[in-house]
Design a protein around this motif. Structure first.
Motif, short mmCIF file in Angstrom:
data_model
loop_
_atom_site.label_atom_id
_atom_site.label_comp_id
_atom_site.label_asym_id
_atom_site.label_seq_id
_atom_site.Cartn_x
_atom_site.Cartn_y
_atom_site.Cartn_z
N VAL A 111 47.57 97.01 2.94
CA VAL A 111 49.00 96.80 3.20
C VAL A 111 49.26 95.52 3.96
O VAL A 111 50.38 95.02 3.97
CB VAL A 111 49.59 97.99 3.99
CG1 VAL A 111 49.52 99.25 3.17
CG2 VAL A 111 48.86 98.20 5.32
N VAL A 112 48.25 94.97 4.61
CA VAL A 112 48.42 93.74 5.40
C VAL A 112 47.26 92.81 5.11
O VAL A 112 46.10 93.19 5.26
CB VAL A 112 48.49 94.04 6.91
CG1 VAL A 112 48.56 92.73 7.70
CG2 VAL A 112 49.69 94.90 7.24
N ASP A 113 47.56 91.60 4.65
CA ASP A 113 46.53 90.58 4.52
C ASP A 113 46.28 89.94 5.88
O ASP A 113 47.17 89.86 6.71
CB ASP A 113 46.95 89.51 3.52
CG ASP A 113 46.97 90.06 2.10
OD1 ASP A 113 46.22 91.01 1.84
OD2 ASP A 113 47.74 89.55 1.27
N THR A 117 44.85 89.27 12.51
CA THR A 117 45.91 88.79 13.40
C THR A 117 46.49 89.92 14.22
O THR A 117 47.29 89.67 15.13
CB THR A 117 47.03 88.12 12.59
OG1 THR A 117 47.53 89.05 11.62
CG2 THR A 117 46.52 86.88 11.87
N TYR A 118 46.11 91.17 13.91
CA TYR A 118 46.48 92.34 14.71
C TYR A 118 45.26 92.77 15.53
O TYR A 118 44.12 92.55 15.12
CB TYR A 118 46.95 93.50 13.82
CG TYR A 118 48.22 93.20 13.07
CD1 TYR A 118 49.46 93.64 13.56
CD2 TYR A 118 48.20 92.51 11.87
CE1 TYR A 118 50.63 93.37 12.87
CE2 TYR A 118 49.37 92.24 11.17
CZ TYR A 118 50.57 92.67 11.67
OH TYR A 118 51.73 92.40 11.00
N CYS A 119 45.52 93.41 16.65
CA CYS A 119 44.39 93.82 17.48
C CYS A 119 44.74 95.09 18.24
O CYS A 119 45.90 95.50 18.33
CB CYS A 119 44.01 92.71 18.46
SG CYS A 119 45.31 92.28 19.63
N LEU A 133 41.53 93.76 14.42
CA LEU A 133 41.38 94.77 13.38
C LEU A 133 40.77 94.15 12.12
O LEU A 133 41.09 93.02 11.75
CB LEU A 133 42.74 95.37 13.03
CG LEU A 133 43.41 96.27 14.07
CD1 LEU A 133 44.80 96.67 13.60
CD2 LEU A 133 42.58 97.51 14.34
N LYS A 134 39.91 94.91 11.48
CA LYS A 134 39.36 94.50 10.19
C LYS A 134 40.37 94.77 9.08
O LYS A 134 40.50 93.99 8.12
CB LYS A 134 38.06 95.27 9.93
CG LYS A 134 37.47 95.07 8.54
CD LYS A 134 36.96 93.66 8.36
CE LYS A 134 36.22 93.54 7.03
NZ LYS A 134 35.74 92.16 6.80
N GLY A 135 41.10 95.88 9.19
CA GLY A 135 42.07 96.21 8.15
C GLY A 135 43.01 97.30 8.59
O GLY A 135 42.77 98.00 9.58
N ASN A 245 43.23 75.96 14.06
CA ASN A 245 42.50 77.12 14.56
C ASN A 245 43.41 78.07 15.31
O ASN A 245 43.22 79.29 15.27
CB ASN A 245 41.36 76.67 15.48
CG ASN A 245 40.26 75.94 14.73
OD1 ASN A 245 40.11 76.14 13.53
ND2 ASN A 245 39.51 75.11 15.42
N LEU A 246 44.40 77.50 16.02
CA LEU A 246 45.32 78.33 16.79
C LEU A 246 46.26 79.10 15.89
O LEU A 246 46.53 80.29 16.10
CB LEU A 246 46.12 77.45 17.76
CG LEU A 246 47.07 78.17 18.73
CD1 LEU A 246 46.27 79.07 19.68
CD2 LEU A 246 47.89 77.17 19.52
N VAL A 247 46.79 78.44 14.85
CA VAL A 247 47.70 79.08 13.89
C VAL A 247 47.13 78.83 12.50
O VAL A 247 47.54 77.91 11.80
CB VAL A 247 49.13 78.51 14.01
CG1 VAL A 247 50.08 79.30 13.11
CG2 VAL A 247 49.61 78.52 15.45
N PRO A 248 46.18 79.65 12.06
CA PRO A 248 45.55 79.41 10.76
C PRO A 248 46.52 79.67 9.62
O PRO A 248 47.43 80.49 9.73
CB PRO A 248 44.39 80.42 10.73
CG PRO A 248 44.82 81.50 11.66
CD PRO A 248 45.63 80.83 12.73
#
Length: 433
Positions: A111-113, A117-119, A133-135, A245-248
């Motif tokens: 549901v999220v690529d 970017t989430y943790c 998070l991995k997924g 690197n900061l905002v890929p």
């Protein structure tokens, strides 16, 4: 209205990155399950995962002794599933005890690529430890056994049809054309291709431990494990690389949304162009639009006559609405995004579809495919740009008839009618060739 300033969270403490579970941590969501009715009390008897596509399946044990459980119905479902089971399939939803005693939860595509970017954050000793998070997977009920009987009947019917069609018939041999990189990339991003790749990936069995078990607690402790580094690396890069690197940039092997074409620009930037270019840009973007809406977007309500003159160079009139011409959607020497059909054939097929809309409210996609002799995906693309499918009826134009335009500009309507008559005669000759 909520004051956004009051929603900010200020955490004045060191923030540490924990990587012990960085490549293993998944967030499970249950979007159709109320929070107070969780699955904590249902034992998980089997679990498996497709790691590449991040799909998960859980089998939960049902309490068949519950007073709310219908034993007769459970036995009937198990019986139907057993009688229609395909013996050649190693995996099946058959219930071994002869009663429906399990409940299946399955997730769809991720549901999220870029879920990293989430943790997940944990506070320990005044420090915030975060683990990426991995997924993220969304688990929803799945009922494959309810379709078992109908699928069996459909398979039998298809087998009979195939046997009936085994008579000698003309065979057309086609040679696959060389794909360009752009066409290949577009094909690999199509829904059918991605669905096929998902189906090809194997399931891997996993062990499931509920949140209150000792094994789960041991895994949770890994969120708190943090070994500080004495050396800080990566600070010798230039400013541009640091910002990357900061905002890929977003990148993924899983298609989430179609990219805009390169000539899509903002309204503010578009208004710096000449009026003819603005008209062409809007028509190419909208595909179909009514005249009053176009004037409003251009801010040219007082120049309707001039705008109308430009419109007739890039669009055709269908039921009082303007539809961009086919050669603008498929310019010369271009190809379709799915199967690499040349622009000439795409324009011919699209003009044929537009001509049908001048006479019919609903169109049958299968009849169009058999007439224009183009792949199903290309015909669907043509239709979806300007129309929508109505169940039981067919494909209908996105916009209703613009009666106001038809009454206000009868001379334009007359010229367009004559143009369509000539065009339809030309198309009838080309389609029958």
């Amino acid at each position: 209205m909520t004051d956004l300033k009051n929603d900010r969270v200020v955490f004045e403490a060191p923030v540490m990155l924990s990587t012990a579970l960085a490549n293993k941590l998944y967030l499970y969501q249950y979007p159709v399950r109320p929070n107070h009715l969780n699955y904590d009390n249902l034992p998980v008897v089997r679990s498996k995962i497709k790691p590449h596509h991040q799909e998960v399946e859980l089998e939960l044990q049902l309490d068949t002794n519950s007073p709310n459980y219908d034993v007769g119905k459970g036995e009937q479902i198990a019986l139907n599933c057993s009688s229609t089971k395909d013996k050649t399939q190693p995996e099946s939803s058959e219930f071994e005890r002869g009663i429906m005693d399990k409940h299946i939860l399955r997730s769809g595509p991720r549901v999220v690529d870029n879920a990293c970017t989430y943790c997940v954050g944990v506070v320990q000793n005044g420090e915030l430890l975060i683990t990426p998070l991995k997924g993220i997977v969304q688990l929803q009920p799945s009922f494959p056994y309810l379709d078992a009987e109908s699928n069996s009947k459909d398979d039998a019917k298809e087998l009979d049809d195939d046997m009936a069609e085994e008579e000698a018939q003309k065979v057309n041999v086609k040679f696959a054309r060389q794909e360009s990189d752009r066409v290949k990339k577009a094909r690999e991003m199509s829904f059918g291709f991605l669905n096929k790749k998902r189906a090809e990936e194997q399931w891997f069995a996993t062990k499931f431990f509920h949140s209150q078990t000792e094994e789960a607690e041991q895994e949770r402790l890994k969120l708190l494990s943090f070994v500080p580094q004495t050396e800080v690396t990566g600070l010798d890069i230039d400013k541009t690389e640091y910002m990357k690197n900061l905002v890929p940039s977003e990148s993924s092997d899983y298609h989430s949304a179609p990219k805009l074409q390169s000539d899509f620009i903002s309204l503010d930037k578009m208004k710096t162009l000449l009026i003819p270019d603005q008209v062409k840009m809007l028509l190419r973007s909208a595909k179909i639009i009514n005249f009053s809406k176009l004037l409003s977007l251009l801010g040219q309500e007082k120049e309707a006559v001039n705008v109308l003159r430009f419109m007739q160079a890039v669009a055709v009139l269908i039921n009082g609405n303007w539809v961009v011409k086919s050669d603008i959607i498929y310019p010369k020497d271009s190809e379709s995004s799915f199967n690499g059909v040349p622009a000439e054939l795409m324009c011919r097929a699209r003009d044929y579809v537009l001509s049908l809309f001048t006479k019919n409210q609903y169109l049958d996609r299968s009849k169009i495919v058999s007439t224009v002799k183009l792949p199903f995906e290309e015909v669907t693309e043509i239709l979806s740009h300007i129309s929508q499918h109505k169940v039981g009826k067919g494909w209908e134009l996105l916009l209703p008839t613009d009666e106001d335009f038809l009454k206000r500009y009868p001379e334009v309507v007359q010229r367009q009618s004559l143009w369509w008559e000539a065009k339809q005669r030309q198309l009838s000759q080309l389609i029958t060739e």
